[in-house]
Design an enzyme around this catalytic site. Sequence first.
Site, PDB file in Angstrom:
ATOM      1  N   GLY A 149       0.832  -1.199   0.000  1.00 36.42           N
ATOM      2  CA  GLY A 149       0.000   0.000   0.000  1.00 36.42           C
ATOM      3  C   GLY A 149       0.868   1.251   0.000  1.00 36.42           C
ATOM      4  N   GLY A 150       0.802   1.970  -1.119  1.00 38.70           N
ATOM      5  CA  GLY A 150       1.561   3.233  -1.238  1.00 38.70           C
ATOM      6  C   GLY A 150       0.654   4.421  -1.019  1.00 38.70           C
ATOM      7  N   GLY A 151      -0.264   4.293  -0.067  1.00 34.96           N
ATOM      8  CA  GLY A 151      -1.137   5.416   0.289  1.00 34.96           C
ATOM      9  C   GLY A 151      -0.490   6.271   1.371  1.00 34.96           C
ATOM     10  N   GLU A 210       1.858  -0.930  -4.849  1.00 33.59           N
ATOM     11  CA  GLU A 210       0.622  -0.139  -4.894  1.00 33.59           C
ATOM     12  C   GLU A 210      -0.266  -0.615  -6.041  1.00 33.59           C
ATOM     13  OE1 GLU A 210      -1.166   2.212  -3.175  1.00 33.59           O
ATOM     14  OE2 GLU A 210      -2.514   1.946  -4.883  1.00 33.59           O
ATOM     15  N   ALA A 239      -0.344  -1.578   4.919  1.00 29.20           N
ATOM     16  CA  ALA A 239      -1.033  -0.288   5.115  1.00 29.20           C
ATOM     17  C   ALA A 239      -2.194  -0.182   4.134  1.00 29.20           C
ATOM     18  CB  ALA A 239      -0.041   0.864   4.929  1.00 29.20           C
ATOM     19  N   VAL A 240      -2.965  -1.252   4.068  1.00 27.89           N
ATOM     20  CA  VAL A 240      -4.183  -1.241   3.239  1.00 27.89           C
ATOM     21  C   VAL A 240      -5.318  -1.821   4.085  1.00 27.89           C
ATOM     22  CG1 VAL A 240      -3.042  -1.501   0.990  1.00 27.89           C
ATOM     23  CG2 VAL A 240      -3.628  -3.534   2.308  1.00 27.89           C
ATOM     24  N   GLY A 241      -6.508  -1.660   3.581  1.00 28.67           N
ATOM     25  CA  GLY A 241      -7.630  -2.334   4.222  1.00 28.67           C
ATOM     26  C   GLY A 241      -8.229  -1.585   5.401  1.00 28.67           C
ATOM     27  N   ASP A 262     -13.860   8.959  12.004  1.00 28.89           N
ATOM     28  CA  ASP A 262     -13.629   7.946  10.969  1.00 28.89           C
ATOM     29  C   ASP A 262     -14.856   7.064  10.744  1.00 28.89           C
ATOM     30  OD1 ASP A 262     -11.084   8.934  10.871  1.00 28.89           O
ATOM     31  OD2 ASP A 262     -10.076   7.067  11.463  1.00 28.89           O
ATOM     32  N   HIS A 282       9.207  38.893   4.672  1.00 28.59           N
ATOM     33  CA  HIS A 282      10.385  38.326   3.999  1.00 28.59           C
ATOM     34  C   HIS A 282      11.476  38.085   5.038  1.00 28.59           C
ATOM     35  CE1 HIS A 282      13.347  37.684   0.842  1.00 28.59           C
ATOM     36  NE2 HIS A 282      14.164  38.495   1.495  1.00 28.59           N
TER      37      HIS A 282
END
Length: 292
Positions: free
Chosen positions: A5-7, A28, A93-95, A136, A268
Amino acid sequence: MVLIGGGVIGLELGMVYQKLGTKITVVELMDQLLPGTDPDLVRVVQKHLKKDGADIHLKSKAVKLEKSGGKAKVTIETDGKEQVVEAEKVLVAVGFKPNSAGLGLEGVGVKLDERGHIAIDDQMRTNVPSIFAIGDVAGMPYLAHKASKEGEIAAEVIAGHKSARDYRGMPAAIFTDPEIATVGMTESEAKAQGKKVKIGKFPFAASGRAMAVSETDGFIKVIIDEADHQLLGVAIVGPEASDLISESALALEMCAFAEDVALTVHPHPTLGEGVMEAFKHALGEAVHIMNR
Ligand SMILES: Cc1cc2nc3c(=O)[nH]c(=O)nc-3n(C[C@H](O)[C@H](O)[C@H](O)COP(=O)(O)OP(=O)(O)OC[C@H]3O[C@@H](n4cnc5c(N)ncnc54)[C@H](O)[C@@H]3O)c2cc1C
Protein backbone atom coordinates in the site's frame (compact mmCIF):
# COMPACT_ATOMS: atom_id res chain seq x y z
CA MET A 1 10.88 -3.78 4.17
CA VAL A 2 8.00 -4.33 1.78
CA LEU A 3 5.22 -1.76 2.10
CA ILE A 4 1.92 -3.14 0.95
CA GLY A 5 0.00 0.00 0.00
CA GLY A 6 1.56 3.23 -1.24
CA GLY A 7 -1.14 5.42 0.29
CA VAL A 8 -0.76 8.08 2.97
CA ILE A 9 -0.07 5.81 5.93
CA GLY A 10 2.20 3.45 3.99
CA LEU A 11 4.39 6.25 2.67
CA GLU A 12 4.47 8.27 5.89
CA LEU A 13 5.64 5.30 7.93
CA GLY A 14 7.72 3.82 5.12
CA MET A 15 9.66 7.04 4.60
CA VAL A 16 10.49 7.17 8.31
CA TYR A 17 12.07 3.71 8.06
CA GLN A 18 13.77 4.75 4.82
CA LYS A 19 15.35 7.74 6.60
CA LEU A 20 16.64 5.33 9.23
CA GLY A 21 18.39 3.34 6.50
CA THR A 22 15.84 0.68 5.59
CA LYS A 23 15.64 -0.33 1.94
CA ILE A 24 11.95 -0.16 1.03
CA THR A 25 9.87 -1.74 -1.73
CA VAL A 26 6.44 -0.22 -2.29
CA VAL A 27 3.58 -2.24 -3.77
CA GLU A 28 0.62 -0.14 -4.89
CA LEU A 29 -2.49 -1.38 -6.68
CA MET A 30 -3.31 1.90 -8.40
CA ASP A 31 -1.32 3.59 -11.18
CA GLN A 32 0.15 6.21 -8.84
CA LEU A 33 1.37 6.53 -5.28
CA LEU A 34 -0.92 8.38 -2.84
CA PRO A 35 -4.03 7.62 -4.92
CA GLY A 36 -6.45 10.54 -5.03
CA THR A 37 -3.69 13.13 -4.62
CA ASP A 38 -2.81 15.48 -7.51
CA PRO A 39 -0.17 13.52 -9.50
CA ASP A 40 1.80 16.77 -9.94
CA LEU A 41 2.51 16.72 -6.20
CA VAL A 42 3.07 12.98 -5.95
CA ARG A 43 5.84 13.15 -8.57
CA VAL A 44 7.98 15.23 -6.21
CA VAL A 45 7.62 12.75 -3.33
CA GLN A 46 8.21 9.80 -5.66
CA LYS A 47 11.45 11.39 -6.86
CA HIS A 48 12.67 11.57 -3.24
CA LEU A 49 11.64 7.99 -2.53
CA LYS A 50 13.57 6.77 -5.57
CA LYS A 51 16.59 8.93 -4.83
CA ASP A 52 16.80 7.25 -1.43
CA GLY A 53 16.72 3.82 -3.09
CA ALA A 54 13.09 2.70 -2.97
CA ASP A 55 11.73 0.16 -5.46
CA ILE A 56 8.23 1.17 -6.52
CA HIS A 57 5.75 -1.24 -8.08
CA LEU A 58 2.62 0.51 -9.38
CA LYS A 59 -0.47 -1.26 -10.77
CA SER A 60 0.77 -4.18 -8.71
CA LYS A 61 -0.78 -6.50 -6.19
CA ALA A 62 0.73 -8.37 -3.25
CA VAL A 63 -0.76 -11.82 -3.79
CA LYS A 64 1.15 -14.13 -1.44
CA LEU A 65 3.23 -14.00 1.72
CA GLU A 66 5.50 -16.84 2.80
CA LYS A 67 7.67 -16.88 5.90
CA SER A 68 10.88 -18.85 6.17
CA GLY A 69 14.00 -18.49 8.30
CA GLY A 70 12.84 -15.24 9.88
CA LYS A 71 12.30 -13.67 6.45
CA ALA A 72 9.21 -12.96 4.39
CA LYS A 73 8.77 -13.63 0.72
CA VAL A 74 6.15 -11.40 -0.84
CA THR A 75 4.81 -12.35 -4.27
CA ILE A 76 3.99 -9.27 -6.33
CA GLU A 77 1.82 -9.48 -9.43
CA THR A 78 2.21 -6.82 -12.12
CA ASP A 79 0.49 -7.08 -15.52
CA GLY A 80 -0.13 -10.79 -14.93
CA LYS A 81 3.55 -11.48 -14.16
CA GLU A 82 4.68 -12.55 -10.72
CA GLN A 83 7.92 -11.76 -8.92
CA VAL A 84 9.05 -12.53 -5.40
CA VAL A 85 10.64 -9.93 -3.13
CA GLU A 86 12.40 -11.01 0.04
CA ALA A 87 12.12 -8.81 3.09
CA GLU A 88 12.85 -8.78 6.81
CA LYS A 89 9.68 -6.81 7.54
CA VAL A 90 6.33 -6.31 5.81
CA LEU A 91 4.26 -3.23 6.56
CA VAL A 92 0.60 -3.67 5.65
CA ALA A 93 -1.03 -0.29 5.11
CA VAL A 94 -4.18 -1.24 3.24
CA GLY A 95 -7.63 -2.33 4.22
CA PHE A 96 -8.69 0.58 6.42
CA LYS A 97 -12.35 0.04 7.27
CA PRO A 98 -14.90 1.44 9.70
CA ASN A 99 -15.05 -0.36 13.04
CA SER A 100 -18.82 -0.24 13.33
CA ALA A 101 -19.60 -3.92 13.80
CA GLY A 102 -20.33 -5.26 17.27
CA LEU A 103 -21.57 -1.97 18.71
CA GLY A 104 -25.16 -3.15 18.71
CA LEU A 105 -26.16 -0.52 16.15
CA GLU A 106 -28.52 -2.93 14.40
CA GLY A 107 -30.40 -3.39 17.69
CA VAL A 108 -31.24 0.32 17.95
CA GLY A 109 -31.81 0.71 14.22
CA VAL A 110 -28.86 3.00 13.34
CA LYS A 111 -28.25 2.90 9.59
CA LEU A 112 -24.85 2.23 8.03
CA ASP A 113 -23.74 3.14 4.52
CA GLU A 114 -22.63 0.50 2.01
CA ARG A 115 -19.04 0.54 3.35
CA GLY A 116 -20.05 0.21 6.99
CA HIS A 117 -19.75 3.86 8.02
CA ILE A 118 -22.45 5.21 10.29
CA ALA A 119 -24.70 7.41 8.13
CA ILE A 120 -25.07 10.95 9.53
CA ASP A 121 -26.54 14.28 8.45
CA ASP A 122 -24.82 17.69 8.51
CA GLN A 123 -25.48 17.91 12.27
CA MET A 124 -23.73 14.56 12.92
CA ARG A 125 -27.09 12.99 13.75
CA THR A 126 -27.81 9.41 12.75
CA ASN A 127 -31.23 8.32 11.59
CA VAL A 128 -32.01 7.76 15.31
CA PRO A 129 -32.35 11.40 16.48
CA SER A 130 -30.75 10.88 19.91
CA ILE A 131 -27.66 9.12 18.51
CA PHE A 132 -24.76 11.04 16.96
CA ALA A 133 -21.60 9.83 15.24
CA ILE A 134 -18.35 11.60 14.38
CA GLY A 135 -14.90 10.89 12.97
CA ASP A 136 -13.63 7.95 10.97
CA VAL A 137 -16.63 5.74 11.70
CA ALA A 138 -18.89 8.44 10.23
CA GLY A 139 -17.09 8.55 6.87
CA MET A 140 -14.16 9.94 4.92
CA PRO A 141 -11.87 11.81 4.93
CA TYR A 142 -10.13 9.95 7.76
CA LEU A 143 -8.48 12.94 9.44
CA ALA A 144 -8.00 13.82 13.10
CA HIS A 145 -9.04 17.47 12.69
CA LYS A 146 -12.16 16.42 10.75
CA ALA A 147 -13.10 14.16 13.67
CA SER A 148 -12.46 17.02 16.15
CA LYS A 149 -14.56 19.48 14.17
CA GLU A 150 -17.40 16.99 13.92
CA GLY A 151 -17.16 16.41 17.69
CA GLU A 152 -17.58 20.15 18.28
CA ILE A 153 -20.56 20.32 15.94
CA ALA A 154 -22.25 17.32 17.60
CA ALA A 155 -21.72 18.82 21.08
CA GLU A 156 -23.14 22.17 19.95
CA VAL A 157 -26.17 20.55 18.34
CA ILE A 158 -26.82 18.48 21.48
CA ALA A 159 -26.55 21.71 23.51
CA GLY A 160 -29.29 23.22 21.34
CA HIS A 161 -27.17 25.44 19.06
CA LYS A 162 -27.98 25.80 15.36
CA SER A 163 -24.68 24.25 14.38
CA ALA A 164 -23.97 22.25 11.24
CA ARG A 165 -21.14 21.08 9.00
CA ASP A 166 -20.75 23.90 6.46
CA TYR A 167 -17.04 24.22 5.80
CA ARG A 168 -15.92 24.89 2.22
CA GLY A 169 -12.75 22.85 2.39
CA MET A 170 -11.12 20.31 4.67
CA PRO A 171 -7.36 20.74 4.74
CA ALA A 172 -5.28 17.57 4.60
CA ALA A 173 -1.60 17.03 5.25
CA ILE A 174 0.60 14.12 4.27
CA PHE A 175 3.77 13.84 6.33
CA THR A 176 6.06 12.45 3.67
CA ASP A 177 9.40 14.07 2.83
CA PRO A 178 8.68 16.57 1.43
CA GLU A 179 5.25 17.14 2.93
CA ILE A 180 2.08 17.51 0.91
CA ALA A 181 -0.87 19.65 1.99
CA THR A 182 -4.09 20.46 0.21
CA VAL A 183 -7.35 22.31 0.71
CA GLY A 184 -10.37 22.70 -1.54
CA MET A 185 -10.63 21.36 -5.07
CA THR A 186 -7.87 19.81 -7.10
CA GLU A 187 -7.34 21.03 -10.64
CA SER A 188 -9.03 17.93 -12.07
CA GLU A 189 -11.98 18.13 -9.63
CA ALA A 190 -12.59 21.75 -10.64
CA LYS A 191 -12.43 20.85 -14.33
CA ALA A 192 -14.72 17.84 -13.80
CA GLN A 193 -17.27 20.29 -12.36
CA GLY A 194 -17.11 22.21 -15.62
CA LYS A 195 -15.20 25.13 -14.17
CA LYS A 196 -12.73 27.10 -16.26
CA VAL A 197 -9.71 27.58 -14.07
CA LYS A 198 -6.48 29.49 -13.89
CA ILE A 199 -3.48 27.92 -12.22
CA GLY A 200 -0.73 29.76 -10.37
CA LYS A 201 2.43 27.90 -9.46
CA PHE A 202 5.39 29.03 -7.43
CA PRO A 203 8.42 26.72 -7.15
CA PHE A 204 10.28 26.62 -3.83
CA ALA A 205 13.47 26.81 -5.94
CA ALA A 206 12.66 30.53 -6.33
CA SER A 207 12.18 31.10 -2.58
CA GLY A 208 15.07 32.63 -0.65
CA ARG A 209 13.91 30.97 2.58
CA ALA A 210 13.67 27.55 0.92
CA MET A 211 17.22 28.01 -0.37
CA ALA A 212 18.39 28.99 3.11
CA VAL A 213 17.01 25.77 4.60
CA SER A 214 18.18 23.70 1.58
CA GLU A 215 14.69 22.48 0.78
CA THR A 216 14.01 23.78 -2.69
CA ASP A 217 12.06 20.83 -4.07
CA GLY A 218 8.34 21.30 -4.61
CA PHE A 219 5.90 24.07 -5.33
CA ILE A 220 2.72 25.84 -4.32
CA LYS A 221 -0.16 25.49 -6.77
CA VAL A 222 -3.33 27.56 -6.58
CA ILE A 223 -6.49 26.91 -8.55
CA ILE A 224 -8.80 29.87 -9.12
CA ASP A 225 -11.96 30.43 -11.13
CA GLU A 226 -10.98 31.98 -14.45
CA ALA A 227 -14.03 34.25 -14.57
CA ASP A 228 -14.03 35.95 -11.16
CA HIS A 229 -10.71 34.74 -9.65
CA GLN A 230 -12.44 33.14 -6.66
CA LEU A 231 -10.18 30.66 -4.89
CA LEU A 232 -11.10 27.02 -5.54
CA GLY A 233 -8.17 25.11 -4.10
CA VAL A 234 -4.52 25.10 -3.09
CA ALA A 235 -2.02 22.24 -3.16
CA ILE A 236 1.48 22.39 -1.76
CA VAL A 237 4.38 19.98 -1.91
CA GLY A 238 7.52 21.10 -0.16
CA PRO A 239 8.94 22.36 3.14
CA GLU A 240 6.42 23.09 5.92
CA ALA A 241 3.51 22.42 3.54
CA SER A 242 1.35 21.29 6.48
CA ASP A 243 1.79 24.67 8.20
CA LEU A 244 1.58 26.77 5.04
CA ILE A 245 -1.84 25.38 4.07
CA SER A 246 -3.76 27.07 6.93
CA GLU A 247 -3.63 30.50 5.29
CA SER A 248 -5.28 29.05 2.20
CA ALA A 249 -7.87 27.23 4.32
CA LEU A 250 -8.81 30.60 5.83
CA ALA A 251 -8.90 32.22 2.39
CA LEU A 252 -11.16 29.47 1.08
CA GLU A 253 -13.44 29.68 4.13
CA MET A 254 -13.76 33.45 3.64
CA CYS A 255 -14.60 32.99 -0.07
CA ALA A 256 -11.47 34.98 -0.94
CA PHE A 257 -10.48 35.98 -4.44
CA ALA A 258 -6.92 35.55 -5.71
CA GLU A 259 -6.41 39.31 -5.34
CA ASP A 260 -7.08 39.08 -1.57
CA VAL A 261 -4.04 36.89 -0.96
CA ALA A 262 -1.92 38.41 -3.74
CA LEU A 263 -2.37 41.91 -2.31
CA THR A 264 -1.65 40.85 1.29
CA VAL A 265 1.92 41.76 2.22
CA HIS A 266 3.80 38.69 3.45
CA PRO A 267 6.97 38.99 5.53
CA HIS A 268 10.38 38.33 4.00
CA PRO A 269 12.20 35.95 4.05
CA THR A 270 9.52 33.30 4.65
CA LEU A 271 8.11 30.29 2.87
CA GLY A 272 4.72 32.02 3.11
CA GLU A 273 5.85 34.57 0.52
CA GLY A 274 5.60 31.69 -1.94
CA VAL A 275 1.86 31.42 -1.26
CA MET A 276 1.43 35.10 -2.14
CA GLU A 277 3.56 34.64 -5.25
CA ALA A 278 1.54 31.61 -6.40
CA PHE A 279 -1.64 33.70 -6.18
CA LYS A 280 0.11 36.54 -8.05
CA HIS A 281 1.23 34.03 -10.67
CA ALA A 282 -2.38 32.92 -11.21
CA LEU A 283 -3.13 36.58 -11.96
CA GLY A 284 -0.11 36.94 -14.25
CA GLU A 285 1.53 39.31 -11.75
CA ALA A 286 4.32 37.23 -10.21
CA VAL A 287 7.44 39.20 -9.34
CA HIS A 288 10.06 36.48 -8.70
CA ILE A 289 9.19 34.05 -11.49
CA MET A 290 8.22 34.44 -15.15
CA ASN A 291 4.54 35.00 -15.90
CA ARG A 292 3.08 33.08 -18.80
C1 LIG B 1 -0.88 5.51 11.17
C2 LIG B 1 -1.88 6.63 11.08
C3 LIG B 1 -1.43 7.92 10.93
C4 LIG B 1 -2.34 8.97 10.87
N1 LIG B 1 -1.87 10.25 10.72
C5 LIG B 1 -2.75 11.27 10.68
C6 LIG B 1 -2.28 12.60 10.57
O1 LIG B 1 -1.09 12.87 10.48
N2 LIG B 1 -3.20 13.60 10.54
C7 LIG B 1 -4.54 13.35 10.61
O2 LIG B 1 -5.33 14.30 10.57
N3 LIG B 1 -5.01 12.11 10.73
C8 LIG B 1 -4.15 11.05 10.77
N4 LIG B 1 -4.62 9.78 10.88
C9 LIG B 1 -6.07 9.58 10.97
C10 LIG B 1 -6.55 9.89 12.38
O3 LIG B 1 -5.81 9.13 13.31
C11 LIG B 1 -8.04 9.57 12.48
O4 LIG B 1 -8.74 10.25 11.46
C12 LIG B 1 -8.59 10.00 13.83
O5 LIG B 1 -7.92 9.34 14.86
C13 LIG B 1 -10.08 9.68 13.88
O6 LIG B 1 -10.57 9.94 15.16
P1 LIG B 1 -11.78 9.10 15.71
O7 LIG B 1 -12.07 9.65 17.07
O8 LIG B 1 -12.87 9.04 14.71
O9 LIG B 1 -11.26 7.60 15.82
P2 LIG B 1 -10.09 6.99 16.70
O10 LIG B 1 -9.00 7.97 16.95
O11 LIG B 1 -9.76 5.69 16.05
O12 LIG B 1 -10.77 6.75 18.09
C14 LIG B 1 -11.75 5.74 18.29
C15 LIG B 1 -11.53 5.17 19.68
O13 LIG B 1 -12.64 4.35 20.01
C16 LIG B 1 -12.15 3.15 20.61
N5 LIG B 1 -13.18 2.13 20.41
C17 LIG B 1 -13.46 1.42 19.29
N6 LIG B 1 -14.50 0.59 19.52
C18 LIG B 1 -14.90 0.77 20.81
C19 LIG B 1 -15.91 0.23 21.62
N7 LIG B 1 -16.74 -0.72 21.18
N8 LIG B 1 -16.02 0.70 22.88
C20 LIG B 1 -15.20 1.65 23.34
N9 LIG B 1 -14.20 2.21 22.63
C21 LIG B 1 -14.06 1.77 21.38
C22 LIG B 1 -10.84 2.88 19.88
O14 LIG B 1 -10.01 2.04 20.61
C23 LIG B 1 -10.29 4.29 19.75
O15 LIG B 1 -9.52 4.66 20.86
C24 LIG B 1 -3.73 8.71 10.94
C25 LIG B 1 -4.18 7.41 11.10
C26 LIG B 1 -3.27 6.36 11.17
C27 LIG B 1 -3.79 4.97 11.35
